[in-house]
Design a protein around this motif. Structure first.
Motif: not given
Length: 331
Positions: A169, A231, A193, A165, A234-236, A167, A191
């Motif tokens: 975390f 979150r 998160e 992704r 929504e993201r995963i 990102v 990015e």
């Protein structure tokens, strides 16, 4: 050409996971992992709810022996799964040096050395810095960076990378600062998160969340705020989230090492093993429960040195080469 098994286009398709052919699990490049032998590991102070120095002292011989045997079993299993291991030299008076995941955030040949919240762990910082400088001198890293003054970030323990992704975390609330997200994003170009951790038992992100190579993510729902859980969904995607039951969460089952389709952890229930097997993963249990008395498990005891972003891998797909492995023992 090296195939990155975590790249989005290589995630197994939506067919039932149990039916995925072997070819749907491309072999990753040889993982290179940093570990530190538990020669001086003990529970001598309390900085999280798991740590009980009195219990450790009353069972010192038993638990020290179990830690040494378990660490060797973990290292041997990672070798069997194709990993090369670089060794940080243990040091007297630094019992948590063994948890190398906390040493730094590493991606695309760059290391961002940790800054610890608690004074008990701050003396680890110069040891890890010298170790990473040594890796850079051997060509195993391109650059080593320090955190800006006044900001805490406890390495990959609180900054878990999901390559597919693109990102990180980043866990905040107990050990690391939310503001560290900007530092990570600027340095690595990925990015970030930030997610608040709300249960002190799951004080680091790596105790509560583990991205897997097929795109699924193991997570401990109660470790996150309601906003954080939203979150993550929504993201995963709800279909990719694998909730770790409480009984497994307190065994630190989410603190796992994932290499391709192999998941290495301390212990898991039959239900969790079945959930992973259903998705095509092979679970390997290793006897490292003694490290749980300090709040750590398989992921905490390791740090991937070879992680690459999808962007970097795409930019130079033909240039990834194996480097001769010579264990580094730097104090």
């Amino acid at each position: 050409m090296t195939i990155d098994a975590t790249a989005p286009g290589l995630w197994p398709s939506a067919q039932p996971e149990s039916a995925r052919p072997e070819s749907a699990w491309p072999e990753p490049a040889r993982p290179r992992i940093i570990m530190c032998a538990p020669d001086h590991f003990e529970v001598s102070y309390t900085i999280n709810p798991w740590m009980r120095p009195d219990e450790w002292e009353s069972r010192r011989a038993e638990l020290s022996g179990a830690a040494a045997a378990g660490w060797s079993a973990l290292r041997n299993r990672l070798h069997q799964l194709g990993a090369a291991v670089e060794l940080v030299a243990p040091h007297p008076g630094l019992p948590d040096l063994v948890f190398t995941a906390n040493a730094a955030v590493v991606l695309d040949g760059k290391a961002l050395v940790a800054r610890f919240r608690h004074p008990e762990r701050r003396p680890e910082e110069p040891h890890f810095r010298r170790f990473f400088d040594g890796l850079a001198s051997r060509g195993l890293l391109d650059a080593v960076h320090d955190m800006p003054p006044g900001l805490c970030l406890e390495g990959a323990g609180d900054c878990v990378h999901d390559a597919g992704r693109g990102v990180f975390f980043l866990g905040h609330g107990f050990r690391s600062d939310r503001e560290a997200a900007a530092v990570v994003a600027d340095l690595f170009g990925e990015e970030v998160e930030p997610l608040e951790l709300v249960d002190p038992r799951f004080y680091h992100m790596d105790t509560a969340l583990c991205p897997l190579s097929g795109g699924e993510v193991l997570y401990v729902p109660g470790a996150f705020s309601a906003e954080g859980r939203g979150r993550l969904r929504e993201r995963i995607g709800a279909d990719r989230l694998i909730a770790v039951p409480e009984a497994d969460a307190v065994r630190l089952a989410a603190n796992a090492v994932n290499l391709g389709r192999d998941v290495v952890l301390a212990e898991a229930s039959d239900d969790l093993k079945a959930a992973l097997a259903e998705r095509g993963y092979r679970v390997h249990e290793v006897p490292i429960r003694s490290f749980g008395l300090s709040g750590g498990s398989a992921f905490c005891l390791t740090l991937r040195l070879d992680r690459r972003s999808v962007r970097a891998a795409a930019a130079a797909p033909e240039t990834v080469a194996e480097v001769a492995v010579q264990p580094a023992l730097l104090d």
